[in-house]
Design an enzyme around this catalytic site. Structure first.
Site, PDB file in Angstrom:
ATOM      1  N   SER A  41      -1.767  12.029  -4.645  1.00  0.00           N
ATOM      2  CA  SER A  41      -1.803  13.475  -4.410  1.00  0.00           C
ATOM      3  C   SER A  41      -0.563  14.237  -4.845  1.00  0.00           C
ATOM      4  CB  SER A  41      -2.063  13.778  -2.930  1.00  0.00           C
ATOM      5  OG  SER A  41      -3.310  13.324  -2.569  1.00  0.00           O
ATOM      6  N   ALA A  74      -1.437   8.371  -9.865  1.00  0.00           N
ATOM      7  CA  ALA A  74      -1.479   7.145  -9.056  1.00  0.00           C
ATOM      8  C   ALA A  74      -2.374   7.311  -7.838  1.00  0.00           C
ATOM      9  CB  ALA A  74      -0.063   6.765  -8.616  1.00  0.00           C
ATOM     10  N   ASP A 107      -6.034  15.866   1.261  1.00  0.00           N
ATOM     11  CA  ASP A 107      -4.725  15.743   0.620  1.00  0.00           C
ATOM     12  C   ASP A 107      -3.780  16.868   1.031  1.00  0.00           C
ATOM     13  OD1 ASP A 107      -6.040  13.664  -0.548  1.00  0.00           O
ATOM     14  OD2 ASP A 107      -6.323  14.669  -2.474  1.00  0.00           O
ATOM     15  N   ASP A 127     -13.894  12.952   3.861  1.00  0.00           N
ATOM     16  CA  ASP A 127     -13.451  14.335   4.174  1.00  0.00           C
ATOM     17  C   ASP A 127     -14.509  15.378   3.813  1.00  0.00           C
ATOM     18  OD1 ASP A 127     -12.884  14.117   1.399  1.00  0.00           O
ATOM     19  OD2 ASP A 127     -10.865  14.986   1.567  1.00  0.00           O
TER      20      ASP A 127
HETATM   21  C1  GLA Z   1      -9.244  12.585  -3.402  1.00  0.00           C
HETATM   22  C2  GLA Z   1      -9.641  13.948  -2.860  1.00  0.00           C
HETATM   23  C3  GLA Z   1      -9.725  13.936  -1.335  1.00  0.00           C
HETATM   24  C4  GLA Z   1     -10.572  12.780  -0.826  1.00  0.00           C
HETATM   25  C5  GLA Z   1     -10.167  11.477  -1.505  1.00  0.00           C
HETATM   26  C6  GLA Z   1     -11.076  10.341  -1.158  1.00  0.00           C
HETATM   27  O1  GLA Z   1      -7.941  12.289  -3.010  1.00  0.00           O
HETATM   28  O2  GLA Z   1      -8.711  14.923  -3.267  1.00  0.00           O
HETATM   29  O3  GLA Z   1     -10.219  15.170  -0.874  1.00  0.00           O
HETATM   30  O4  GLA Z   1     -11.931  13.039  -1.006  1.00  0.00           O
HETATM   31  O5  GLA Z   1     -10.127  11.591  -2.912  1.00  0.00           O
HETATM   32  O6  GLA Z   1     -10.975  10.013   0.188  1.00  0.00           O
END
Ligand code: GLA
Length: 381
Positions: free
Chosen positions: A124, A121, A170, A37
């Site tokens: 998010s 975990a 997320d 991302d």
């Molecule tokens: C975390 C970050 C996201 C993304 C993921 C890995 O969740 O918050 O923005 O970079 O790691 O894909």
């Protein structure tokens, strides 16, 4: 008691009134596309059925007051600057701040939160908290903030107020996912496509295996990965690693002196292609066939991006040995959850196999559940 009724009850207990409304925002897992991302690449998350619920009402005066079922007491704040409010309430204050920075007249409010999104975990829970807050405040204040612009605002709260250098996946997942679908997001254009992901109709399930591994060094390692990617893009003279194609990968790698940087780049470039390949397969309903792409993604995170830990590697191996079509760690890394694509009737056997492997390694037992894609952030009826 459901999460929604817990939030409503917490609101009544704290504020002695009925909330004006209840707003829910989910946690997420990412089917494929990790650390892509912030490289302007592609991701394919889906929303979990678990969510944060905000029970909220407008308030008199100039302050925001928040409480939750997961902490004692309440926190009140007026206009704040980044970092002023710490702990979980900082995510709420961050949203208020980001809305104000964007020029919105944010309605003072009282909010009570409840959640069943597991914390720590890698699914998010913080983005779910931000997204529930944002959705509630936008609706309470009648703010003109289109849904497509909300994830970037929530990301600013996370990056600038809380101080975590994360990408936009997320918050996009929590806000823009839809039931029964995975969200194909181009993190450069922010274009989205809702990709059908009807696991049940195909006789499959995604088993989520929480490794319960203690998250260690997450922030520092995440920032270091991001820095390496940005440095590589600078050396290669491209705006972001998104601009290195699979065809151009060997030539790009030849221009990088450092072996670690080369491997970081290889992960991002191959991972972007795996997202595109996964989307292609899902568009034609070939769910089972995405398994090898998931497993290849895990190998790339383990060997090239170096963000896995023993617990997630063991979970992937045990799930595959038990017959999973594919398995991979999801999220930022250094612990968190593994996704295994399995036949719907194999959840118990797969769980048992992972539990046995964990016992052999003397790891804390994993927690598992099967998830189907749930809805994104919305007001509850
Ligand atoms: C975390 C970050 C996201 C993304 C993921 C890995 O969740 O918050 O923005 O970079 O790691 O894909």
């Amino acid at each position: 008691m459901t999460v929604a009724s817990s939030a409503a009850q917490a609101f009544r207990d704290a504020y002695g009134a009925e909330p004006t409304g209840l707003w829910a925002a989910p946690g997420r897992v990412n089917l494929i596309g990790e650390h892509t991302d912030y490289n302007d690449g592609f991701v394919l998350p889906f929303a979990l059925p678990q969510h944060v619920v905000a029970a909220a009402s407008p308030a008199e005066g100039t302050d925001w007051t928040v409480c939750s079922t997961f902490t004692e007491g309440s926190v009140s704040f007026g206009a704040t600057q980044p970092g002023d409010v710490e702990g979980w309430a900082g995510y709420v204050a961050g949203i208020v701040w980001a809305l104000q920075e964007a020029g919105f007249d944010v309605p003072p409010a009282r909010i009570a939160f409840a959640s069943d999104v597991p914390v720590g975990a890698g699914v998010s829970s913080s983005a779910a908290l931000e997204s529930a807050t944002l959705t509630a405040l936008v609706e309470l204040g009648g703010l003109n903030l289109p849904v497509a612009e909300r994830p970037a605002l929530a990301q600013r709260a996370e990056n600038l107020y809380v101080g975590a250098p994360t990408g936009i996946m997320d918050q996009s997942a929590s806000i823009r996912c839809t039931e029964g679908r995975a969200l194909f997001l181009d993190c450069r254009s922010l274009a989205v496509e809702q990709i059908p992901f009807d696991l049940a109709a195909d006789g499959r399930a995604i088993l989520i295996i929480n490794s319960n591994a203690p998250h260690q060094h997450v922030d520092g390692e995440y920032g270091a990965r991001r820095k390496s990617c940005e440095e590589a893009a600078r050396i290669l003279g491209v705006p972001a690693l998104r601009d290195v194609t699979l065809d151009g990968l060997d030539a790009a790698l030849a221009r990088l002196d450092d072996d670690v940087t080369r491997r970081r780049v290889r992960h991002i470039v191959t991972e972007n292609q795996r997202v595109l390949d996964t989307v292609e397969l899902l568009r034609s309903g070939r769910i089972r066939e995405i398994g090898p792409l998931m497993t290849a993604s895990h190998a790339s995170m383990r060997d090239d991006f170096e963000i896995t830990v023993a617990q997630v590697d063991v979970a992937v191996e045990a799930a595959l040995a038990a017959g999973a079509y594919g398995a991979r760690m999801t999220g930022g890394g250094f612990g968190g959850c593994v996704l295994a694509l399995i036949d719907a009737d194999r959840a118990d056997e797969t769980t048992a196999a992972v539990e046995r492997a964990y016992a052999e390694h003397e790891f804390t037992a994993p927690t598992t559940w099967s998830a189907v894609p749930g809805p994104g952030a919305a007001r509850l009826p």
